[in-house]
Design a protein around this motif. Structure first.
Motif, mmCIF file in Angstrom:
data_model
loop_
_atom_site.group_PDB
_atom_site.id
_atom_site.type_symbol
_atom_site.label_atom_id
_atom_site.label_comp_id
_atom_site.label_asym_id
_atom_site.label_seq_id
_atom_site.Cartn_x
_atom_site.Cartn_y
_atom_site.Cartn_z
ATOM 1 N N GLU A 126 -22.967 55.364 -2.540
ATOM 2 C CA GLU A 126 -22.758 55.191 -3.986
ATOM 3 C C GLU A 126 -21.537 54.301 -4.197
ATOM 4 O O GLU A 126 -20.401 54.763 -4.142
ATOM 5 C CB GLU A 126 -22.575 56.562 -4.644
ATOM 6 C CG GLU A 126 -23.816 57.440 -4.487
ATOM 7 C CD GLU A 126 -23.593 58.857 -4.970
ATOM 8 O OE1 GLU A 126 -22.420 59.250 -5.124
ATOM 9 O OE2 GLU A 126 -24.584 59.571 -5.186
ATOM 10 N N TRP A 167 -22.176 56.048 -8.219
ATOM 11 C CA TRP A 167 -23.627 56.090 -8.152
ATOM 12 C C TRP A 167 -24.129 54.937 -7.297
ATOM 13 O O TRP A 167 -23.421 53.953 -7.076
ATOM 14 C CB TRP A 167 -24.238 55.976 -9.552
ATOM 15 C CG TRP A 167 -24.059 57.198 -10.410
ATOM 16 C CD1 TRP A 167 -22.962 57.527 -11.142
ATOM 17 C CD2 TRP A 167 -24.997 58.249 -10.600
ATOM 18 N NE1 TRP A 167 -23.146 58.721 -11.792
ATOM 19 C CE2 TRP A 167 -24.398 59.188 -11.486
ATOM 20 C CE3 TRP A 167 -26.289 58.504 -10.130
ATOM 21 C CZ2 TRP A 167 -25.049 60.354 -11.883
ATOM 22 C CZ3 TRP A 167 -26.939 59.654 -10.539
ATOM 23 C CH2 TRP A 167 -26.313 60.567 -11.404
ATOM 24 N N GLU A 180 -29.466 52.027 -9.068
ATOM 25 C CA GLU A 180 -29.996 52.835 -10.166
ATOM 26 C C GLU A 180 -29.898 52.053 -11.469
ATOM 27 O O GLU A 180 -29.030 51.192 -11.631
ATOM 28 C CB GLU A 180 -29.215 54.147 -10.277
ATOM 29 C CG GLU A 180 -29.402 55.057 -9.082
ATOM 30 C CD GLU A 180 -29.499 56.504 -9.500
ATOM 31 O OE1 GLU A 180 -29.759 56.772 -10.682
ATOM 32 O OE2 GLU A 180 -29.309 57.368 -8.618
#
Length: 722
Positions: free
Chosen positions: A625, A641, A645
């Motif tokens: 991430e 993250w 994404e």
């Protein structure tokens, strides 16, 4: 959740001498010199620099008004033992690398006469102030046992001493003040989280500047307005405290050689007790014992006349309060009596009439502000302060902001502040939330094409602005922070950076997202390791282009190893090529630190802000991430993250300012605004003139039409011109 509101309250600096260029802040936390500098650079500007006697006096005044656990505090002066340079500074005299040539005998340098000298003691940030205030009576700097960092001794008029850099001391930071063009002001921040007074101060120091300081009724009114807008009517901690252990003598300038005698006391049993929280002056009984009492009591006093080491005491049989007695003694003698030992006690006892008590010069500041500001303005509620165990102040925002004293361990909301300069209170960037779902890279591309870049967030005020903009949202949105896992660099300054690497297979792997320091194994291969792990150490010295490496088998964290190497050598080892790597491999017996580390999380626009607002246990780096998002369901806290994404995102744009300027122009009457070429040429010249006058940024100029549709008009003549 933390609820924050910002209000600006301006204050004015007045001075008849040279205005101060920076504000000193005493930090009563014990750190070594390197740790202290890191703290100052993160929270303020840097460790304190002093360029004149005026700065020494300002620093000493500040130090007398704050609570201190020690009289010694680090300042920003250090000894660079490798700073050899030639007397002739003309670079044209030297060919390539000749300035670096030396021919030291083994075990040297020692002392030689030739044109080589060492420009040794230096200020942080490279400032070249030549002013020095060493304690020469104590043969400072003595450099006994590698004492290469300077501390100010506030028990000796702030004179400087050199100490080993790894010792833990309090320290003094500084913050830059505004230039002459703008006046400093305060921004206040209300924090609704419940904390003790000490916890509140730590929070304010970490995220703002300090707990709130007030100088006048205007500041009080500002805080009351802030409370009213939030609907808050309870009490909140402010930065006022009562240091019951800050006893000092009215005269501290003489007899400094007998420093231990400054600590002499002769308290009556169970004293001092600060009864009702109002006792900050000392009286002596006829039996020689001391009692703390309210300073407004009227009684006789003992003055002292000091001539070198000779001290003569005189009884003044006039009833005065402590402040009046101090003024009387200073006008007619040296000061109120300072008692150094039992011999002085016995001399004074012979002067005190039976049954009487007298003032001596021992006292303590009643209440003090956390930033060292002088306590002159007060706004206590009637009958406050009261209570002998209540040493911290709060503002009752349900009662016009009047102050009350409370037990410091109670939990309350609190008010922070930081200092700003002039127009710096205006936002420098505007945030835009975009609800389209994109990967981090796609979001960055969109922001750069349509605005400036993905959002950079540099302080809690930016967080507040963004949270206000995101009201009602509970999802995450990309911001401009990302992890550059390849951003390895050497501990030594930029001039030593190189691209040589000797990573073991599969390294660096940044396991669990927490491996940001480089270590070298016994076989010469490199690994990335958690910086908190304890390993052996490889340091080095550099003379010209030739490094010498040193191995230490003592286990340390990477930061401790860096401090050790900088104290005893030049720095943690830098490795330029395979030859250096083989030399070090021959020294180490097991894994050891070298100077390679990773400056990991970076802003998309290249900004260098170190401010972070991570959520608890973040960044956790689960599954690679490497990009950050603000969670608006959790007060805008940050989380890491996977960059692939798709999320909403926050862009920013530079705030533009518009100015209307009226000009009076003279030109031939035949020229009209219909002459578009001439009007455009005038705009081009005006734009260039603004840039020449120092206006920066993207300057755009245009004509503004009047209600009648015209740009130009002739001014009406005054009556005396008709």
């Amino acid at each position: 959740m933390e609820k924050v509101m910002m209000i600006l309250a301006a204050f004015v600096l007045t001075s008849t001498s040279r205005p101060p260029e920076h504000k000193y802040v005493y930090v009563d936390e014990l750190k070594n010199w390197t740790e202290a500098q890191r703290f100052c650079r993160q929270t303020y500007t840097d460790l304190a620099t002093l360029e004149s006697q005026q700065d020494v006096e300002a620093l000493s005044d500040m130090a007398t008004s704050v609570r201190k656990t020690s009289e010694l505090a680090w300042i920003g002066l250090y000894d660079d033992v490798n700073s050899w340079r030639w007397s002739t500074s003309d670079s044209d005299f030297y060919q390539h690398e000749e300035m670096d040539f030396n021919n030291w005998q083994a075990g040297k340098p020692n002392n030689v006469w030739l044109g080589l000298f060492r420009d040794s003691w230096k200020w942080v940030e490279g400032k070249n102030f030549s002013f020095r205030f060493w304690n020469e009576g104590n043969n400072e700097p003595g450099n006994n046992g590698k004492e290469e960092c300077a501390a100010a001794h506030f028990g000796r008029s702030g004179q400087w001493e050199d100490w080993p850099c790894d010792q833990h001391k309090a320290f003094v930071c500084y913050s830059e003040l505004c230039g002459n063009a703008s006046l400093p002001g305060r921004k206040y921040f209300f924090v609704g989280e419940l904390k003790t007074w000490t916890e509140a101060q730590s929070h304010c120091r970490e995220h703002y500047g300090n707990l709130a300081v007030m100088e006048n009724m205007e500041d009080v009114g500002t805080l009351n307005n802030m409370a009213a807008s939030l609907g808050f009517t309870s009490t909140a901690w402010i930065g006022l405290y009562d240091d019951v252990n800050s006893w000092r003598w009215s005269v501290s300038e003489y007899d400094l050689d007998q420093h231990q005698e400054n600590k002499f006391t002769n308290w009556q049993p169970s004293e001092p007790n600060n009864d009702a929280g109002r006792e900050s002056c000392i009286e002596m009984f006829a039996n020689g014992s001391w009692n703390d009492i309210t300073c407004s009591k009227l009684q006789g006093s003992i003055c002292s006349e000091v001539r070198d080491s000779d001290v003569k005491f005189t009884f003044i049989n006039v009833d005065m309060n402590w402040t009046q007695a101090q003024s009387y003694c200073r006008n007619h003698y040296t000061d109120l009596a300072r008692v150094r030992n039992m011999t002085d006690i016995q001399k004074i006892q012979t002067l005190i009439p039976a049954g009487q008590n007298v003032w001596i010069g021992f006292h303590r500041p009643f209440w003090m502000w956390v930033d060292g500001s002088r306590f002159s303005f007060s706004y206590w509620r009637s009958s406050e302060p009261s209570g002998s165990g209540e040493h911290c102040a709060s503002a009752d925002l349900g009662n016009s902001g009047q102050w009350e004293n409370w037990d410091c361990d109670g939990q309350r909301p609190f008010i922070c502040y930081n200092v700003v300069c002039g127009n710096s209170t205006l936002p420098t960037r505007e945030y835009i939330i975009v609800d389209e779902l994109k990967t981090w890279t796609e979001a960055q591309r969109y922001c750069r094409e349509n605005h400036k870049d993905l959002a950079t967030i540099t302080n809690m005020e930016d967080v507040r602005m963004l949270n206000d903009l995101a009201t009602g949202r509970t999802s995450q949105a990309w911001i401009g922070l990302h992890e550059d896992v390849n951003s390895w660099r050497w501990s030594m300054s930029d001039q030593y950076q190189n691209q040589f690497r000797n990573w073991a297979a599969g390294q660096p792997n940044n396991k669990f997202g927490r491996e940001s320091c480089g270590a070298l194994s016994a076989d010469g291969s490199w690994y990335d390791v958690s910086c908190s792990q304890t390993l052996h150490t490889v340091c080095f010295n550099v003379c010209g282009t030739n490094p010498t490496f040193y191995y230490s088998s003592t286990k340390r964290s990477w930061t401790e190893a860096q401090s050790f190497c900088r104290e005893h050598y030049r720095d943690l080892a830098g490795v330029r090529h395979l030859s250096d790597n083989k030399v070090i491999q021959g020294l180490v017996q097991r894994a050891a630190w070298m100077g390679l580390y990773r400056d990991s999380w970076k802003w998309a626009d290249g900004g260098n802000s170190s401010f972070r607002n991570w959520n608890r246990d973040e960044p956790n780096h689960n599954g690679k991430e490497g990009c950050a998002a603000a969670n608006f369901g959790n007060a805008g806290k940050w989380e890491d993250w996977s960059c692939g994404e798709k999320k909403a995102f926050v862009c920013y744009a530079a705030v533009q300012s518009k100015h209307l300027v009226k000009l009076q122009l003279e030109f031939p009457s035949s020229l009209t605004e219909d002459d578009s070429a001439m009007m455009e040429e005038l705009l081009i010249k005006l734009k260039q003139k603004l840039k020449d006058d120092g206006v920066k940024g993207d300057v755009k100029v245009s004509w503004r039409k009047r209600p009648d549709g015209k740009i130009l008009h002739k001014p009406k003549k005054k009556k005396d011109e008709l």
